[in-house]
Design a protein around this motif. Sequence first.
Motif, mmCIF file in Angstrom:
data_model
loop_
_atom_site.group_PDB
_atom_site.id
_atom_site.type_symbol
_atom_site.label_atom_id
_atom_site.label_comp_id
_atom_site.label_asym_id
_atom_site.label_seq_id
_atom_site.Cartn_x
_atom_site.Cartn_y
_atom_site.Cartn_z
ATOM 1 N N ALA A 3 0.843 -1.196 0.000
ATOM 2 C CA ALA A 3 0.000 0.000 0.000
ATOM 3 C C ALA A 3 0.883 1.253 0.000
ATOM 4 O O ALA A 3 1.946 1.271 0.620
ATOM 5 C CB ALA A 3 -0.920 -0.012 1.217
ATOM 6 N N ALA A 4 0.419 2.293 -0.680
ATOM 7 C CA ALA A 4 1.186 3.535 -0.802
ATOM 8 C C ALA A 4 1.482 4.161 0.556
ATOM 9 O O ALA A 4 2.554 4.735 0.762
ATOM 10 C CB ALA A 4 0.445 4.524 -1.693
ATOM 11 N N ASP A 5 0.546 4.044 1.513
ATOM 12 C CA ASP A 5 0.754 4.683 2.816
ATOM 13 C C ASP A 5 1.829 3.988 3.660
ATOM 14 O O ASP A 5 2.218 4.499 4.700
ATOM 15 C CB ASP A 5 -0.559 4.799 3.587
ATOM 16 N N THR A 6 2.299 2.838 3.200
ATOM 17 C CA THR A 6 3.403 2.169 3.901
ATOM 18 C C THR A 6 4.650 2.099 3.026
ATOM 19 O O THR A 6 5.509 1.263 3.237
ATOM 20 C CB THR A 6 3.007 0.745 4.374
ATOM 21 N N GLY A 7 4.708 2.966 2.019
ATOM 22 C CA GLY A 7 5.918 3.076 1.217
ATOM 23 C C GLY A 7 5.836 2.552 -0.193
ATOM 24 O O GLY A 7 6.747 2.728 -0.980
ATOM 25 N N ASP A 66 -10.749 -9.236 -10.950
ATOM 26 C CA ASP A 66 -10.557 -8.732 -12.309
ATOM 27 C C ASP A 66 -9.130 -8.897 -12.808
ATOM 28 O O ASP A 66 -8.798 -8.434 -13.897
ATOM 29 C CB ASP A 66 -10.958 -7.257 -12.371
ATOM 30 N N GLY A 67 -8.270 -9.508 -11.999
ATOM 31 C CA GLY A 67 -6.881 -9.710 -12.398
ATOM 32 C C GLY A 67 -5.966 -8.547 -12.077
ATOM 33 O O GLY A 67 -4.804 -8.548 -12.472
ATOM 34 N N GLU A 68 -6.480 -7.544 -11.365
ATOM 35 C CA GLU A 68 -5.668 -6.386 -10.987
ATOM 36 C C GLU A 68 -4.899 -6.697 -9.703
ATOM 37 O O GLU A 68 -5.446 -7.308 -8.790
ATOM 38 C CB GLU A 68 -6.553 -5.152 -10.766
ATOM 39 N N GLN A 69 -3.650 -6.252 -9.640
ATOM 40 C CA GLN A 69 -2.853 -6.509 -8.444
ATOM 41 C C GLN A 69 -3.487 -5.866 -7.219
ATOM 42 O O GLN A 69 -4.001 -4.756 -7.281
ATOM 43 C CB GLN A 69 -1.430 -6.016 -8.631
ATOM 44 N N VAL A 70 -3.439 -6.602 -6.112
ATOM 45 C CA VAL A 70 -4.010 -6.164 -4.852
ATOM 46 C C VAL A 70 -2.926 -5.554 -3.986
ATOM 47 O O VAL A 70 -1.790 -6.042 -3.962
ATOM 48 C CB VAL A 70 -4.648 -7.376 -4.133
ATOM 49 N N HIS A 71 -3.274 -4.495 -3.287
ATOM 50 C CA HIS A 71 -2.348 -3.877 -2.347
ATOM 51 C C HIS A 71 -2.543 -4.461 -0.956
ATOM 52 O O HIS A 71 -3.675 -4.624 -0.500
ATOM 53 C CB HIS A 71 -2.555 -2.356 -2.293
ATOM 54 N N GLY A 72 -1.461 -4.792 -0.318
ATOM 55 C CA GLY A 72 -1.471 -5.278 1.054
ATOM 56 C C GLY A 72 -0.690 -4.320 1.920
ATOM 57 O O GLY A 72 -0.032 -3.400 1.418
ATOM 58 N N THR A 73 -0.734 -4.528 3.212
ATOM 59 C CA THR A 73 0.025 -3.718 4.150
ATOM 60 C C THR A 73 0.836 -4.663 5.021
ATOM 61 O O THR A 73 0.267 -5.545 5.676
ATOM 62 C CB THR A 73 -0.900 -2.859 5.028
ATOM 63 N N THR A 74 2.140 -4.497 5.003
ATOM 64 C CA THR A 74 3.038 -5.374 5.741
ATOM 65 C C THR A 74 3.545 -4.678 6.975
ATOM 66 O O THR A 74 3.953 -3.511 6.929
ATOM 67 C CB THR A 74 4.234 -5.777 4.854
ATOM 68 N N GLN A 75 3.530 -5.399 8.095
ATOM 69 C CA GLN A 75 4.027 -4.843 9.341
ATOM 70 C C GLN A 75 4.828 -5.919 10.053
ATOM 71 O O GLN A 75 4.309 -7.003 10.335
ATOM 72 C CB GLN A 75 2.868 -4.379 10.215
ATOM 73 N N ALA A 76 6.091 -5.613 10.344
ATOM 74 C CA ALA A 76 6.926 -6.539 11.111
ATOM 75 C C ALA A 76 6.540 -6.449 12.582
ATOM 76 O O ALA A 76 6.095 -5.401 13.061
ATOM 77 C CB ALA A 76 8.390 -6.211 10.923
ATOM 78 N N HIS A 77 6.688 -7.542 13.296
ATOM 79 C CA HIS A 77 6.364 -7.595 14.731
ATOM 80 C C HIS A 77 7.086 -6.474 15.465
ATOM 81 O O HIS A 77 8.263 -6.251 15.270
ATOM 82 C CB HIS A 77 6.760 -8.944 15.295
ATOM 83 N N GLY A 78 6.358 -5.784 16.300
ATOM 84 C CA GLY A 78 6.956 -4.727 17.104
ATOM 85 C C GLY A 78 7.074 -3.389 16.406
ATOM 86 O O GLY A 78 7.512 -2.414 16.979
ATOM 87 N N ALA A 79 6.675 -3.354 15.111
ATOM 88 C CA ALA A 79 6.809 -2.087 14.379
ATOM 89 C C ALA A 79 5.597 -1.205 14.616
ATOM 90 O O ALA A 79 4.575 -1.599 15.021
ATOM 91 C CB ALA A 79 6.965 -2.351 12.899
#
Length: 110
Positions: free
Chosen positions: A43-47, A97-110
């Motif tokens: 996701a854009a809000d996480t870089g 629809d075959g469009e790439q999905v945005h996810g949000t990744t968070q490392a433990h403790g971040a």
Amino acid sequence: MGYLVYDGDTRISFDDRVLAHLELVIVNKLRRRESFSVSWREAADTGGGRNSIWLDVSIPLRFHFDGSRQPTLDRRWVERLAESASGPTGLIVVDEDGEQVHGTTQAHGA
């Protein structure tokens, strides 16, 4: 918004419906002891950018859904994801629809 916990310390958030489709494909591949990669757009809000993880039966996974109801599964979407997971690029997370999905990744403790 649900999430996948990878290797006990990385949380990857996706919409519950996306996560339900991923769960079905991932569990079926791992049940057959097939290792593969999974890639998604951050996701854009996480870089922004792109992330990939390697999935194997030895790596702990946990699926958490925020909603209490099982989302309706789309067989064609599951088939598209399963085909991707078996290909050389691994499972690329896309929507119906075959469009790439945005996810949000968070490392433990971040």
